[in-house]
Design a protein around this motif. Sequence first.
Motif, PDB file in Angstrom:
ATOM      1  N   SER A 126       0.826  -1.215   0.000  1.00  0.00           N
ATOM      2  CA  SER A 126       0.000   0.000   0.000  1.00  0.00           C
ATOM      3  C   SER A 126       0.858   1.262   0.000  1.00  0.00           C
ATOM      4  CB  SER A 126      -0.935   0.010   1.217  1.00  0.00           C
ATOM      5  OG  SER A 126      -1.825  -1.064   1.143  1.00  0.00           O
ATOM      6  N   VAL A 127       1.937   1.261   0.773  1.00  0.00           N
ATOM      7  CA  VAL A 127       2.779   2.461   0.850  1.00  0.00           C
ATOM      8  C   VAL A 127       3.487   2.707  -0.483  1.00  0.00           C
ATOM      9  CG1 VAL A 127       4.864   1.373   1.817  1.00  0.00           C
ATOM     10  CG2 VAL A 127       4.391   3.761   2.297  1.00  0.00           C
ATOM     11  N   GLU A 128       3.892   1.635  -1.165  1.00  0.00           N
ATOM     12  CA  GLU A 128       4.522   1.809  -2.477  1.00  0.00           C
ATOM     13  C   GLU A 128       3.524   2.361  -3.487  1.00  0.00           C
ATOM     14  OE1 GLU A 128       7.798  -1.627  -2.990  1.00  0.00           O
ATOM     15  OE2 GLU A 128       5.778  -2.332  -2.491  1.00  0.00           O
ATOM     16  N   THR A 129       2.304   1.841  -3.455  1.00  0.00           N
ATOM     17  CA  THR A 129       1.271   2.313  -4.368  1.00  0.00           C
ATOM     18  C   THR A 129       0.970   3.788  -4.133  1.00  0.00           C
ATOM     19  OG1 THR A 129       0.318   0.100  -4.390  1.00  0.00           O
ATOM     20  CG2 THR A 129      -1.081   1.881  -5.177  1.00  0.00           C
ATOM     21  N   ALA A 130       0.823   4.172  -2.867  1.00  0.00           N
ATOM     22  CA  ALA A 130       0.550   5.576  -2.539  1.00  0.00           C
ATOM     23  C   ALA A 130       1.713   6.473  -2.966  1.00  0.00           C
ATOM     24  CB  ALA A 130       0.286   5.722  -1.045  1.00  0.00           C
ATOM     25  N   ALA A 131       2.938   6.022  -2.723  1.00  0.00           N
ATOM     26  CA  ALA A 131       4.115   6.819  -3.078  1.00  0.00           C
ATOM     27  C   ALA A 131       4.199   7.044  -4.587  1.00  0.00           C
ATOM     28  CB  ALA A 131       5.382   6.128  -2.577  1.00  0.00           C
ATOM     29  N   ILE A 132       3.957   6.009  -5.352  1.00  0.00           N
ATOM     30  CA  ILE A 132       4.011   6.131  -6.812  1.00  0.00           C
ATOM     31  C   ILE A 132       2.881   7.026  -7.307  1.00  0.00           C
ATOM     32  CG2 ILE A 132       3.742   4.859  -8.981  1.00  0.00           C
ATOM     33  CD1 ILE A 132       5.203   2.514  -7.518  1.00  0.00           C
ATOM     34  N   ALA A 133       1.677   6.790  -6.794  1.00  0.00           N
ATOM     35  CA  ALA A 133       0.528   7.597  -7.233  1.00  0.00           C
ATOM     36  C   ALA A 133       0.750   9.081  -6.929  1.00  0.00           C
ATOM     37  CB  ALA A 133      -0.745   7.099  -6.559  1.00  0.00           C
ATOM     38  N   LEU A 134       1.210   9.393  -5.732  1.00  0.00           N
ATOM     39  CA  LEU A 134       1.444  10.794  -5.373  1.00  0.00           C
ATOM     40  C   LEU A 134       2.554  11.419  -6.212  1.00  0.00           C
ATOM     41  CD1 LEU A 134       1.069  10.658  -1.503  1.00  0.00           C
ATOM     42  CD2 LEU A 134      -0.442  11.812  -3.122  1.00  0.00           C
ATOM     43  N   SER A 135       3.612  10.651  -6.468  1.00  0.00           N
ATOM     44  CA  SER A 135       4.708  11.215  -7.269  1.00  0.00           C
ATOM     45  C   SER A 135       4.264  11.474  -8.706  1.00  0.00           C
ATOM     46  CB  SER A 135       5.943  10.315  -7.234  1.00  0.00           C
ATOM     47  OG  SER A 135       5.710   9.103  -7.909  1.00  0.00           O
ATOM     48  N   VAL A 136       3.377  10.616  -9.233  1.00  0.00           N
ATOM     49  CA  VAL A 136       2.862  10.835 -10.589  1.00  0.00           C
ATOM     50  C   VAL A 136       1.912  12.029 -10.602  1.00  0.00           C
ATOM     51  CG1 VAL A 136       1.372   9.850 -12.384  1.00  0.00           C
ATOM     52  CG2 VAL A 136       3.164   8.451 -11.341  1.00  0.00           C
ATOM     53  N   LEU A 137       0.995  12.078  -9.634  1.00  0.00           N
ATOM     54  CA  LEU A 137       0.031  13.183  -9.582  1.00  0.00           C
ATOM     55  C   LEU A 137       0.706  14.543  -9.415  1.00  0.00           C
ATOM     56  CD1 LEU A 137      -2.774  11.576  -7.400  1.00  0.00           C
ATOM     57  CD2 LEU A 137      -2.920  12.197  -9.826  1.00  0.00           C
ATOM     58  N   GLU A 138       1.770  14.571  -8.621  1.00  0.00           N
ATOM     59  CA  GLU A 138       2.482  15.820  -8.362  1.00  0.00           C
ATOM     60  C   GLU A 138       3.642  16.051  -9.331  1.00  0.00           C
ATOM     61  OE1 GLU A 138       1.631  18.185  -6.218  1.00  0.00           O
ATOM     62  OE2 GLU A 138      -0.128  17.018  -5.617  1.00  0.00           O
ATOM     63  N   ASN A 139       3.893  15.068 -10.212  1.00  0.00           N
ATOM     64  CA  ASN A 139       4.989  15.160 -11.171  1.00  0.00           C
ATOM     65  C   ASN A 139       6.321  15.457 -10.477  1.00  0.00           C
ATOM     66  OD1 ASN A 139       6.045  14.934 -13.744  1.00  0.00           O
ATOM     67  ND2 ASN A 139       5.767  17.103 -14.212  1.00  0.00           N
ATOM     68  N   ASP A 140       6.581  14.685  -9.403  1.00  0.00           N
ATOM     69  CA  ASP A 140       7.764  14.913  -8.585  1.00  0.00           C
ATOM     70  C   ASP A 140       8.286  13.561  -8.075  1.00  0.00           C
ATOM     71  OD1 ASP A 140       9.692  15.657  -6.754  1.00  0.00           O
ATOM     72  OD2 ASP A 140       8.388  16.988  -5.598  1.00  0.00           O
ATOM     73  N   ASP A 141       9.350  13.056  -8.699  1.00  0.00           N
ATOM     74  CA  ASP A 141       9.909  11.757  -8.321  1.00  0.00           C
ATOM     75  C   ASP A 141      10.471  11.731  -6.906  1.00  0.00           C
ATOM     76  OD1 ASP A 141       9.248  10.589 -10.727  1.00  0.00           O
ATOM     77  OD2 ASP A 141      11.190  11.009 -11.654  1.00  0.00           O
ATOM     78  N   SER A 142      10.811  12.890  -6.363  1.00  0.00           N
ATOM     79  CA  SER A 142      11.379  12.915  -5.007  1.00  0.00           C
ATOM     80  C   SER A 142      10.357  12.485  -3.963  1.00  0.00           C
ATOM     81  CB  SER A 142      11.926  14.300  -4.673  1.00  0.00           C
ATOM     82  OG  SER A 142      10.884  15.234  -4.505  1.00  0.00           O
ATOM     83  N   ILE A 143       9.063  12.635  -4.259  1.00  0.00           N
ATOM     84  CA  ILE A 143       8.018  12.211  -3.317  1.00  0.00           C
ATOM     85  C   ILE A 143       8.103  10.707  -3.100  1.00  0.00           C
ATOM     86  CG2 ILE A 143       5.517  11.950  -3.017  1.00  0.00           C
ATOM     87  CD1 ILE A 143       5.205  14.651  -4.453  1.00  0.00           C
TER      88      ILE A 143
END
Length: 118
Positions: free
Chosen positions: A44-61
């Motif tokens: 779940s944490v990996e999924t959330a991290a990837i989704a947020l980084s894509v939505l925010e267009n920021d790989d550092s997230i």
Amino acid sequence: MIFQVGSRVVHSEDVGPVSAVTLKIDGFSEYVIRTQPSASCLSSVETAAIALSVLENDDSIKAKLLAPLRTLCDFQLNHGAVVHDNKVTLISEGKFRRKVGRRTEKFLRKLGVEKPPL
């Protein structure tokens, strides 16, 4: 993630109908101290991290959110834990020695994996 969170969300009156979402990524789960259902599954944490980084267009997230998971896995691996294969691989190689549930059997059929006899 859908299997773990799904029933809570689906039965919630506040949320309403929920569509399944699939993330297509390169690589595998970094949560290596747990047996994932298949090679394409993430925690779940990996999924959330990837989704947020894509939505925010920021790989550092993604990197920031996954740092504690990496630390946890490294710590446990350094103190006796072992890297786990995913369940589909274990079943297809005849190394999974527990009863497989109906949902898992359905999932395996969908993937075209033949379940060897115990």
